[in-house]
Scaffold this active site. Structure first.
Site, PDB file in Angstrom:
ATOM      1  CG  HIS A 154       6.037 -29.290   5.623  1.00 15.84           C
ATOM      2  ND1 HIS A 154       6.509 -30.572   5.443  1.00 15.84           N
ATOM      3  CD2 HIS A 154       6.729 -28.781   6.683  1.00 15.84           C
ATOM      4  CE1 HIS A 154       7.431 -30.837   6.358  1.00 15.84           C
ATOM      5  NE2 HIS A 154       7.585 -29.766   7.119  1.00 15.84           N
TER       6      HIS A 154
ATOM      7  CD  GLU B  71      -3.125   0.896   2.152  1.00 17.04           C
ATOM      8  OE1 GLU B  71      -4.196   0.340   1.830  1.00 17.04           O
ATOM      9  OE2 GLU B  71      -2.898   1.328   3.302  1.00 17.04           O
TER      10      GLU B  71
ATOM     11  CE  LYS C 202     -11.802   2.912   0.952  1.00 19.77           C
ATOM     12  NZ  LYS C 202     -11.330   3.994   1.850  1.00 19.77           N
TER      13      LYS C 202
END
Length: 540
Positions: A381, A350, A503
């Site tokens: 793993h 960001e 947004k």
């Protein structure tokens, strides 16, 4: 200023061409690695931490050129401007003074405000921890629910989890961020309204996700017996918009202030960290601040050649802008640091995921790499196969805590052994000849599958013990690393315009999901089709 117009750039490019095919295995060979050893030359300390850069694909000449790059790009000037409270966030006309939140100098910016708010936090945290602050039936608080998103969630959640071993066992801390109702619903299953305190954290107090969850939580309190007039015993707000907090229904006395000169992803040191202070207590919160202050001082005063944040940032630029690395991995070999990679994803991407320079021109070079990670040994793993034998270069930060914070001490040598062995294996690799010997004459066809190219770069950060102070230093190290890279790339790490468009369109789409009719020409065909399917499922 463009990155490749700096005077040092041609020298760096020529140096990269010179060493790009060199193998770390050869640099560590006994014939080449004489005293002072490579590890001795490339291990640096600061702020209570140590960093071993020796398993990176660089030489003394590389570091000298990268430091020259930093100086030509004005890293020191940008650093000093930030600490001085200058407007280093020009697109929003703001300072970026998260460092002032942990400063102890009387002449540091905004110290009177910072001290007053921290004292208010401490009084409140002590009251909750001691049982003096009770719920509406007189029961002490046993659950704290922090509602926020982004910097209002990731930092506090990461720190509370990391410092669980020094947190009070009397209060459980829960974090709710996602607007998906499942996030809040799962917390509601585990809490009792008579014993729960909600901390609503939003700079504007208008954030969609946060306010949706806050309203649902408030309704849940009332539906489960809490009189509306008693909600003040259960809700506090943290915001730079106190009027909006009061409008929501939180008592003015229960409002804690944050400021617009602190970015959300840098805000855990402020009242945004109230959940941290309640969990670990005001004294340990002060230790967290002290650790960050240790790193601040190191960043301000250490020469770039031995400056941990500067070196972290410059090594990252070396791989991003010369080797073309598109991602980098953070692998904390500490379950306590489970949420550190998530926190760093926001901090790094960001902040530096930008394509516009400070002067408004567009960059013609890569900026932020994709940041990702998982605690060790879990990652071994899952994706270490790709790191060892895949064709993609992924630089890695290993983080090792040398002493355990838990009573199961016999586990710890195994954990550390895996961390150090992975860095060694990634560096050394295994040649085809070595693989043939392992495969043997019976299965020569197996040899290519047993070959490891090695030469995979890693940095190992060492923490003696995970304490509030060392954690504070570790977080500040990465904060300052981000600034160093932003200065070299000539971008603004303190805004986040990239979150705005989604947004805006989200509000339009939300209205269309419940509208009586929707104009199919309002959106592109794909989005219109998605809305139509969702409307059908929702019964619209």
């Amino acid at each position: 200023m463009t990155l490749n117009s700096l005077p040092v750039w041609p020298a760096l490019q020529a140096h990269y061409e010179e060493i790009r095919d060199a193998h770390l295995r050869d640099w560590f060979a006994p014939a080449n690695d004489r005293a002072p050893t490579r590890a001795e030359r490339f291990t640096f300390e600061g702020g209570g931490l140590a960093a071993d850069f020796s398993k990176n694909r660089l030489t003394d000449a590389t570091l000298a050129l990268l430091v020259r790059l930093a100086r030509e790009a004005g890293v020191e000037a940008r650093r000093d401007a930030m600490f001085a409270g200058e407007t280093v966030n020009p697109t929003e006309g703001r300072a970026a003074l998260h460092t002032a939140l942990r400063a102890n100098a009387a002449d540091a910016p905004f110290q009177a405000q910072v001290a007053a708010e921290r004292a208010k936090m401490a009084r409140f945290a002590d009251a909750v921890r001691s049982g003096a602050w009770t719920g509406y039936t007189g029961k002490r608080i046993r659950h704290v629910v922090n509602i926020g998103i982004g910097g209002s969630d990731l930092g506090p959640k990461m720190v509370v989890h990391a410092l669980h071993h020094v947190a009070t066992p009397d209060i459980a801390t829960h974090f709710v961020s996602n607007v998906d109702g499942a996030d809040l619903a799962r917390v509601l299953e585990r809490i009792d309204p008579e014993e729960t305190l909600a901390i609503i954290v939003s700079k504007t107090f208008t954030t969609l996700e946060t306010m949706t969850n806050a309203r649902s939580l408030r309704d849940w309190f009332v539906a489960n017996g809490c009189p509306e007039g008693a909600l003040a015993k259960h809700f506090v707000g943290v915001s730079a918009n106190p009027a909006e907090v009061v409008k929501f229904g939180i008592a003015e006395a229960n409002v804690f202030e944050m400021w617009d000169w602190v970015g959300g992803r840098y805000s855990l040191w402020s009242a945004v960290g109230l959940s941290i202070m309640i969990a670990i207590g005001p004294e340990r919160f002060d230790e967290l601040l002290a650790g960050a202050r240790d790193m601040d001082e190191h960043f301000r005063t250490a020469p770039l050649e031995r400056n941990l944040p500067a070196l972290q940032g410059l090594v990252g630029i070396w791989y991003r802008n010369f080797f073309g690395a598109q991602s980098y991995l953070v692998a904390p070999y500490s379950e306590a640091l489970h949420y550190l990679p998530s926190y760093l994803q926001q901090l790094e991407m960001e902040s530096n995921g930008k394509s516009a320079r400070i002067d408004g021109a567009f960059v013609d070079y890569p900026t932020s790499a994709v940041t990702w990670g998982e605690p060790g040994t879990n990652g071994q793993h899952a994706f270490f196969q790709m790191l060892h034998q895949g064709p993609t270069l992924v630089p890695i930060d290993f983080i090792a805590v040398l002493t355990p914070e838990h009573p199961l001490a016999s586990h710890h040598p195994k954990l550390l052994a895996n961390c150090f062995a992975q860095s060694e294996a990634l560096m050394l690799g295994r040649t085809l000849d070595e693989a043939r010997k392992i495969a043997g004459p019976a299965k020569p066809e197996l040899a290519p599958h047993l070959t490891f190219p090695g030469n995979r770069p890693t940095t190992t950060l060492l923490v003696d013990a995970l304490t509030p102070r060392t954690l504070g230093a570790l977080i500040a190290l990465y904060e300052h690393k981000v600034l160093v890279q932003a200065a070299v790339w000539n971008i603004n790490p303190f805004d986040q315009w990239g979150v705005e468009l989604g947004k805006i369109l989200g509000k339009v789409v939300e209205a269309d999901l419940t509208a009586a009719q929707v104009d199919p020409a309002k959106h592109d065909s794909s989005t219109s089709a998605l809305i139509a399917r969702a409307r059908k499922a929702l019964g619209e």
